[in-house]
Design an enzyme around this catalytic site. Sequence first.
Site, PDB file in Angstrom:
ATOM      1  N   HIS A  40     -33.063 -55.015  -6.319  1.00 56.87           N
ATOM      2  CA  HIS A  40     -33.630 -54.105  -7.319  1.00 56.87           C
ATOM      3  C   HIS A  40     -32.752 -53.884  -8.540  1.00 56.87           C
ATOM      4  O   HIS A  40     -33.073 -53.017  -9.362  1.00 56.87           O
ATOM      5  CB  HIS A  40     -33.921 -52.735  -6.701  1.00 56.87           C
ATOM      6  CG  HIS A  40     -35.008 -52.734  -5.689  1.00 56.87           C
ATOM      7  ND1 HIS A  40     -36.321 -52.482  -6.010  1.00 56.87           N
ATOM      8  CD2 HIS A  40     -34.979 -52.976  -4.371  1.00 56.87           C
ATOM      9  CE1 HIS A  40     -37.045 -52.544  -4.903  1.00 56.87           C
ATOM     10  NE2 HIS A  40     -36.253 -52.845  -3.895  1.00 56.87           N
ATOM     11  N   LYS A  60     -37.328 -40.788 -16.805  1.00 58.02           N
ATOM     12  CA  LYS A  60     -36.712 -41.730 -15.877  1.00 58.02           C
ATOM     13  C   LYS A  60     -35.309 -41.204 -15.592  1.00 58.02           C
ATOM     14  O   LYS A  60     -34.878 -40.249 -16.244  1.00 58.02           O
ATOM     15  CB  LYS A  60     -36.642 -43.139 -16.479  1.00 58.02           C
ATOM     16  CG  LYS A  60     -36.073 -43.136 -17.915  1.00 58.02           C
ATOM     17  CD  LYS A  60     -36.128 -44.502 -18.590  1.00 58.02           C
ATOM     18  CE  LYS A  60     -37.498 -44.961 -19.002  1.00 58.02           C
ATOM     19  NZ  LYS A  60     -38.066 -46.046 -18.264  1.00 58.02           N
ATOM     20  N   LYS A  65     -30.509 -47.285 -19.863  1.00 52.20           N
ATOM     21  CA  LYS A  65     -31.893 -46.926 -20.198  1.00 52.20           C
ATOM     22  C   LYS A  65     -32.005 -46.388 -21.626  1.00 52.20           C
ATOM     23  O   LYS A  65     -33.074 -46.215 -22.172  1.00 52.20           O
ATOM     24  CB  LYS A  65     -32.437 -45.899 -19.202  1.00 52.20           C
ATOM     25  CG  LYS A  65     -32.517 -46.442 -17.768  1.00 52.20           C
ATOM     26  CD  LYS A  65     -33.065 -45.384 -16.820  1.00 52.20           C
ATOM     27  CE  LYS A  65     -32.991 -45.794 -15.355  1.00 52.20           C
ATOM     28  NZ  LYS A  65     -34.106 -46.668 -14.935  1.00 52.20           N
ATOM     29  N   THR A 119     -41.223 -48.827 -13.374  1.00 53.97           N
ATOM     30  CA  THR A 119     -42.561 -48.601 -12.826  1.00 53.97           C
ATOM     31  C   THR A 119     -43.248 -47.464 -13.589  1.00 53.97           C
ATOM     32  O   THR A 119     -44.472 -47.398 -13.613  1.00 53.97           O
ATOM     33  CB  THR A 119     -42.501 -48.268 -11.319  1.00 53.97           C
ATOM     34  OG1 THR A 119     -41.417 -47.353 -11.097  1.00 53.97           O
ATOM     35  CG2 THR A 119     -42.288 -49.520 -10.497  1.00 53.97           C
ATOM     36  N   LYS A 141     -47.285 -46.697 -14.966  1.00 54.98           N
ATOM     37  CA  LYS A 141     -48.049 -45.445 -14.819  1.00 54.98           C
ATOM     38  C   LYS A 141     -48.570 -44.978 -16.182  1.00 54.98           C
ATOM     39  O   LYS A 141     -49.719 -44.538 -16.309  1.00 54.98           O
ATOM     40  CB  LYS A 141     -47.162 -44.358 -14.193  1.00 54.98           C
ATOM     41  CG  LYS A 141     -46.768 -44.670 -12.760  1.00 54.98           C
ATOM     42  CD  LYS A 141     -45.616 -43.803 -12.240  1.00 54.98           C
ATOM     43  CE  LYS A 141     -45.013 -44.452 -10.994  1.00 54.98           C
ATOM     44  NZ  LYS A 141     -43.692 -43.913 -10.636  1.00 54.98           N
TER      45      LYS A 141
HETATM   46  C1  26V Z   1     -27.734 -47.890  -8.891  1.00 49.70           C
HETATM   47  C2  26V Z   1     -26.533 -47.407  -9.367  1.00 49.70           C
HETATM   48  C3  26V Z   1     -25.529 -46.940  -8.425  1.00 49.70           C
HETATM   49  C4  26V Z   1     -24.163 -46.766  -8.977  1.00 49.70           C
HETATM   50  C5  26V Z   1     -24.016 -46.507 -10.420  1.00 49.70           C
HETATM   51  C6  26V Z   1     -25.092 -46.909 -11.309  1.00 49.70           C
HETATM   52  C7  26V Z   1     -26.345 -47.374 -10.734  1.00 49.70           C
HETATM   53  C8  26V Z   1     -27.346 -47.788 -11.553  1.00 49.70           C
HETATM   54  C9  26V Z   1     -28.526 -48.238 -11.062  1.00 49.70           C
HETATM   55  C10 26V Z   1     -28.720 -48.303  -9.730  1.00 49.70           C
HETATM   56  C11 26V Z   1     -30.028 -48.830  -9.302  1.00 49.70           C
HETATM   57  C12 26V Z   1     -30.186 -49.052  -7.848  1.00 49.70           C
HETATM   58  C13 26V Z   1     -31.423 -49.785  -7.514  1.00 49.70           C
HETATM   59  C14 26V Z   1     -32.648 -49.252  -8.184  1.00 49.70           C
HETATM   60  O1  26V Z   1     -33.006 -48.110  -8.047  1.00 49.70           O
HETATM   61  N1  26V Z   1     -33.340 -50.109  -8.913  1.00 49.70           N
HETATM   62  C15 26V Z   1     -34.590 -49.800  -9.565  1.00 49.70           C
HETATM   63  O2  26V Z   1     -35.635 -50.276  -8.743  1.00 49.70           O
HETATM   64  C16 26V Z   1     -36.924 -50.049  -9.292  1.00 49.70           C
HETATM   65  C17 26V Z   1     -37.925 -50.509  -8.263  1.00 49.70           C
HETATM   66  O3  26V Z   1     -37.815 -51.882  -8.075  1.00 49.70           O
HETATM   67  C18 26V Z   1     -37.064 -50.776 -10.617  1.00 49.70           C
HETATM   68  O4  26V Z   1     -38.336 -50.507 -11.147  1.00 49.70           O
HETATM   69  C19 26V Z   1     -35.976 -50.338 -11.575  1.00 49.70           C
HETATM   70  O5  26V Z   1     -36.044 -51.107 -12.750  1.00 49.70           O
HETATM   71  C20 26V Z   1     -34.611 -50.492 -10.912  1.00 49.70           C
HETATM   72  O6  26V Z   1     -33.584 -49.948 -11.734  1.00 49.70           O
END
Ligand code: 26V
Length: 809
Positions: A354, A542, A548, A652, A656
Amino acid sequence: MTNVFVDKNVFKEAFQTRVEQIYGIKFEESTPHQRYFTLGTLVREYISSNWIETNQAIVEGKHKQVYYFSMEFLMGRLLTNNIMNLGIRSTIEAAMNDLNIDLNELEKIEADAGLGNGGLGRLAACFMDSIASLALPGHGNGMRYRYGFFEQKIIDGYQVEVPDKWLQRGYVWEVRKSNESVEIPFYGEIKVDKVDGRDVYTHLPAEYVRAVPYDVPVVGDITSGNKTVNTLRLWSSEPTEKDYPDHISAVDYEKGVRNISEFLYPDDSTREGKVLRLKQQYFFVAAGVRWAVRQHKETYQTLDNFHEKNVLHINDTHPALIVPELMRILIDEEGYDWDQAWFITQHSCAYTNHTILAEALEKWPVDLFKPLLPRIYMITEEINRRYCLDLLNRYPNQPEKVAQLAIIGHDQVRMAHLAIVGSFSINGVAQLHTDILTHIEMKDFYHMYPDRFNNKTNGITHRRWLLHCNPELTKILDEQIGTQYHTNTFELAKFEEKINDKNVKDEIKKMKYARKKALSDRIYKEQGVLLDPNSIFDIQVKRLHAYKRQLLNAMHIMYLYNRLKEDEVFRANFHPQSFIFGAKAASGYYFAKKVIKLINSIAEKVNNDSDTNQLLKVVFVENYNVTYAELIMPAADLSEQISTASKEASGTGNMKFMLNGAMTIGTMDGANVEIHELVGDDNSFIFGLSADEVNDYYQNGGYNPWDLYHSDARIHRVLDQLVNGFLTPDTEEFRDIFNAVTHHGDEYFVLKDFDAYVRAQERANQTYKNQDKWLEMSMINIARSGKFSSDRTIQEYSDQIWHLDPLTF
Ligand code: 26V
C-alpha cells in the site's frame, strides 16, 4: 425465532417489550442510548440465523475462503449499513415514526469504530462490505483495540489528541467467543530433540497471552437473494489461563498483557513501543492462523490441501508473520517436512503493498525480534537461508545484490521481503503504483517472480458512499436510470445520456446545494464558521502528511488572499470559494502538526477580513472521521488530490468525491490517473509534475527551490508571510515550514508545482461560473465512476487471486 421485522407492528411490539426486558424500566422512561442498543440487539439477533447458515454453507459446500488479515478496520458506524443491506429500514422507520422516535437520531448514538488510521483501514472495511455483498466466503481478522484512532480537538489552532473510548458504553455488534480463545506464546527458549533421526524443535515460552475473539457480523446486501453474513474477528488480549510467568510479578504481567490490545499503532519511536507493535502483529497473526487452521482441520482432517481451500491475505506488511507462523504450525505441530510446508504456505499467502514510502516499509531489529519470537525467528532465518541460496544462483557474482534482496540484512528483518518471498501473489493498489513497484521499487523481485505481480485498483463501497450518504443523489439516479446500478455500478454509465436534460441538471444542482447546506450547518453549529452553499466547496480531507501537500493548498489560499485584496479585476472575476480541510496528524509528527496550525492561522486571518470574507473562507473541521466523511463527500464541488506524483499509492477519497459529483483537482498520481483516463482533461483539473519527472529529479537532481523563491514573486511573498508576523506575532511559529521548502530542498516539490496549481485553480474557479457546463461535468463524473466500486475490485481479487465461488443457500 420469529422475524420481528416482518411488519412495523410486530417490530414495534418486540422493540418496546425488549427495552423493558433488558433494562427493567418502562419503555417511556428509556433513554435514547437504551433504545439504540435495543434496536442494535434486535438487528444482530435477526442477522444470526443467516450468520449460522453462512458458516454451514461454507463447511458443507467445502468452499474456499479468504481470511483478510489487517491491523486496521476503519468500520465507522454499522447500524445504518446493516439495516440498509438487510432491507429493513422502511419497517423500522415506520415503527419509529409511530413511537415518535427519530431513527436518524438513534443512528447518531453509535460510536464510530475507528480501528484504523486512514485509507488502508477504510479500504479493509469497504472490502468486508463487498466480499459479503458478492456472497463470497471471506472473513476479516484484526485487533480489538480498546482505544481506536484518537479523537482530535483543535485548541488555539493546535491539534490536541484525546483517547477514543469507543467501547465505553458497550459495542452492540460484537459477540465474545471465549470458548474459541487461544494461547499465544512469547519469549523463552527452543528445545531440540532427535526423533527418528530428524531434529524436532519445541518452543518453551516464557509467557503466554490469551487471545479472545470478538466476532462482528458483516452483512452482505440482500438484494438478489444473497443471505451471506461473514465474520470480522477481532482479538483482544487477556491473561493466560495457564501458569503465569515466574520472571515478572503478576501485576506487571497483567499490565503487559492488556497493553497488547490497548491502542491502535502505539508510538513505535521508542524501543518499548516497537516491541509492543511487533507483539501486536504476532498476537493477531498467530491467533488468526490458528482459527483458519482449526476450521480447516475440522472439515478436512488434514492440512495437505490447506492452500486449495484458504487464502491468507496480508494487508500491507503488518501481518507478514503469517508466513513463518504457518510454517511453524505445519512443521512443528503437524510434522510436515520443510519443502511440503513451504509449498503449502507459499500457495496460501497473498500480499498487498500500500505504499512506496521508504519510511513506511517495516523492518524489525533482530535483537528485538529474536528474543520475543525465538522459534519464528529461527524459521525466518531458514526461509532466508534457502532463499539466499536461490539468489546466489541467480546472481552468482553479485554478493551485494544478494545482501540487498535478503530477508534479513543489516541486523534487521525486512517484512516486505518476507511477504514477497512467501506469497503467490503481490499486488499494488492502482496501475501507476503497480508500475512503480514493478519497474522501480521492487524491480528485482519482479524480474525474479514476474507472474506473482499484479494490479488491483482500489475501490469504495457505493452502498455507504452513495446510497447511504447521499439520499438526494440516489433518488435522482433511481428515477433517471432505475436501480440496477445498486448492484452493478457500471450501470451508472446510463446517467450520461441525461447530461443535456435541463430538468435533471436542475435536480443535480439542488442535490448539491442541499448537501453543501447540510455540511455548512454542522460546521456553523460546531465551529461557528458560516459557509455560503453558493460558494465553491473545495475540500481536502485525508491524513496529514507532507507528501499529500496540504501545504500547497494552504500556500495557494494565502496567495489568493493577497491577490483578492489587491487586484480589482481578479476580484471581480472570482467566484467565491470555501476551502475545507479535515485531517489528523500523527501525534509525534511535528511538521504535520505545524501545517494544521498554519491552516487554522490562515482561517483566522481570512475569515475575519471583511475585505475578502464574502469571497474566501477557510475552515479546518475538527475530528475528521468516517462518519464526518459521510457528510463531507457529497458536499464537495472540488476534490483536492494534490500529492506529489508517485507518492500516493491510490487514494480512495478521490473516488468517493467523484461518485458524488465532485471534480478532481489533482496530480497524475495514484488512482487520479485512472479517474483522468475516464473523464479526460475536460472533466478534471490535472496539473503538475508527473511521476517520471519527480523520480528523475530524485535520481539526477536539478531542482533548487531557492530559484523559485527568487524568481516567483507570489511564492516569495507567501513564504515571507510565514515568518514575518503576517499570520501570527510569533515569527518562529512557521519557521520550520519555511525551512522545509527552502533550506531543506522542498522534498515534495511544493514550490515546483505551485504555478501549475494556481493555474488549475483558476481554471476550476472560472469553469464553475458556467453552471451549465459545471453540472454537465459533474454528471459525467458520476456516470463514469462505476469502475471505482469495491465490488469491482473484490471481483478482480476473487477472479484473479483468491479464486472463490459465491455462496448459494
Ligand atoms: C505509513 C507511514 C508510517 C510511518 C511514517 C509515515 C507513513 C506514511 C504513510 C504510511 C502509509 C501506510 C500504508 C497506507 O496506509 N497506504 C495507503 O493505502 C491506501 C489503500 O490502499 C491508499 O489508497 C493510499 O494511497 C495509501 O497511502
